[in-house]
Design a protein around this motif. Structure first.
Motif, PDB file in Angstrom:
ATOM      1  N   ARG A  62       0.792  -1.322  -0.029  1.00  0.00           N
ATOM      2  CA  ARG A  62      -0.005   0.009   0.119  1.00  0.00           C
ATOM      3  C   ARG A  62       0.863   1.455  -0.083  1.00  0.00           C
ATOM      4  O   ARG A  62       0.496   2.141  -0.450  1.00  0.00           O
TER       5      ARG A  62
ATOM      6  N   VAL B 276       2.298   1.541  -3.619  1.00  0.00           N
ATOM      7  CA  VAL B 276       1.504   2.090  -4.709  1.00  0.00           C
ATOM      8  C   VAL B 276       1.092   3.385  -4.487  1.00  0.00           C
ATOM      9  O   VAL B 276       0.417   4.345  -5.301  1.00  0.00           O
ATOM     10  N   ARG B 277       0.936   3.895  -3.149  1.00  0.00           N
ATOM     11  CA  ARG B 277       0.578   5.395  -3.000  1.00  0.00           C
ATOM     12  C   ARG B 277       1.545   6.217  -3.122  1.00  0.00           C
ATOM     13  O   ARG B 277       1.206   7.520  -2.959  1.00  0.00           O
TER      14      ARG B 277
ATOM     15  N   VAL C   7       5.594   6.539  -7.861  1.00  0.00           N
ATOM     16  CA  VAL C   7       5.384   5.204  -8.384  1.00  0.00           C
ATOM     17  C   VAL C   7       4.047   5.443  -9.282  1.00  0.00           C
ATOM     18  O   VAL C   7       3.887   4.922 -10.567  1.00  0.00           O
ATOM     19  N   GLN C   8       3.010   6.288  -8.834  1.00  0.00           N
ATOM     20  CA  GLN C   8       1.811   6.345  -9.614  1.00  0.00           C
ATOM     21  C   GLN C   8       2.113   7.192 -11.038  1.00  0.00           C
ATOM     22  O   GLN C   8       1.571   6.865 -12.002  1.00  0.00           O
TER      23      GLN C   8
ATOM     24  N   PHE D   8       3.864   4.665 -13.232  1.00  0.00           N
ATOM     25  CA  PHE D   8       2.856   3.695 -13.710  1.00  0.00           C
ATOM     26  C   PHE D   8       1.558   4.397 -14.800  1.00  0.00           C
ATOM     27  O   PHE D   8       1.470   3.546 -15.988  1.00  0.00           O
TER      28      PHE D   8
ATOM     29  N   ALA E 156      -1.332  -8.088 -10.951  1.00  0.00           N
ATOM     30  CA  ALA E 156      -1.389  -7.622  -9.551  1.00  0.00           C
ATOM     31  C   ALA E 156      -2.569  -7.944  -8.829  1.00  0.00           C
ATOM     32  O   ALA E 156      -2.517  -8.659  -7.555  1.00  0.00           O
TER      33      ALA E 156
END
Length: 255
Positions: free
Chosen positions: A139, A142-143, A147-148, A151, A166
């Motif tokens: 968590r 990805v938060r 990283v976001q 992506f 995933a």
């Protein structure tokens, strides 16, 4: 603490998990939205509205029919009342572009609602599952905004592939975990009550709808877990929402 004043009748739902393979759930959810327009004064959807979300550009460019219908329904709701969208562990990439498309506002991860029955602490709920160290580590990754951003810079095709991988990896990992690890941690819940000072906490995520009565800091408190929705794969259709008015909060189930 973020606060939102909400007068009148407030409806809250979570974990609808809409996707291309959930037509019956979508139909039930659309009927729920129609009912909300007739009976509620505000609607809050606090995470996992969608089973996966790979970026707002997916929804805005050329959405598939199932998604386009739901976005149009949400837009009709926001034309009638305030609509708030929260981000869960499946759709944490929902952003401002989507909110503008449907006329909604994005919920903070944790927020205090000033309702006619008093303050209510609302979140998706996964942040309270602290016993699941692996999930909490994922968590945090990805938060991370960097990283976001990385992506979302990928092609839609590659993002779909990563999201599918995933999801399968998460399902396989969850089969190896005890139910207790994937539930909220009592200490984390108690700390949330103490930090916020509220008597009522509402969350989804765990798919274990219930009203829990407990005492924290010498005060009576209530933890209300929202229902998850599934009218396509479950033995019997399930789903529901929380209605809050001056008389207090009441859990309601799909008919």
């Amino acid at each position: 603490m973020n606060k939102i004043p909400l007068a009148g009748t407030v409806w809250v739902a979570s974990d609808i998990h809409l996707g291309p393979d959930t037509p019956a759930t979508a139909r039930a959810f659309h009927l729920f939205l129609d009912k909300a327009c007739a009976q509620a004064d505000a609607l809050l959807l606090c995470g996992d509205i969608f089973d996966a979300w790979i970026g707002d550009d997916f929804a805005l460019a050329s959405p598939p029919e199932w998604l386009s219908q739901t976005l149009d329904k949400l837009a009709r709701v926001s034309a009638r009342m305030p609509l708030w969208l929260g981000r869960g562990n499946r759709d944490f990439l929902m952003g401002e572009a989507l909110a503008r498309r449907v006329g909604a506002r994005l919920l903070p991860d944790t927020v205090c609602l000033a309702t006619d029955s008093g303050p209510v602490l609302l979140s998706h709920g996964d942040e309270y599952c602290v016993a699941d160290a692996g999930y909490q580590r994922m968590r945090r990754i990805v938060r991370n905004p960097a990283v976001q951003k990385a992506f979302l810079s990928l092609s839609l095709k590659l993002r779909r592939g990563i999201a599918d991988w995933a999801r399968k990896r998460s399902m396989a990992a969850n089969r190896q975990k005890s139910p207790g690890i994937m539930d909220v941690d009592q200490g984390a819940i108690e700390q949330a009550f103490l930090d916020s000072g509220v008597e009522t906490l509402v969350h989804g995520h765990t798919h274990r709808p219930a009203v829990h009565r407990l005492t924290v800091g010498g005060q009576a408190r209530s933890r209300i877990v929202l229902p998850d929705w599934d009218c396509d794969h479950a033995g019997a259709p399930r789903g529901g929402w929380l209605a809050i008015d001056r008389h207090g909060p009441v859990l309601r189930q799909l008919p």
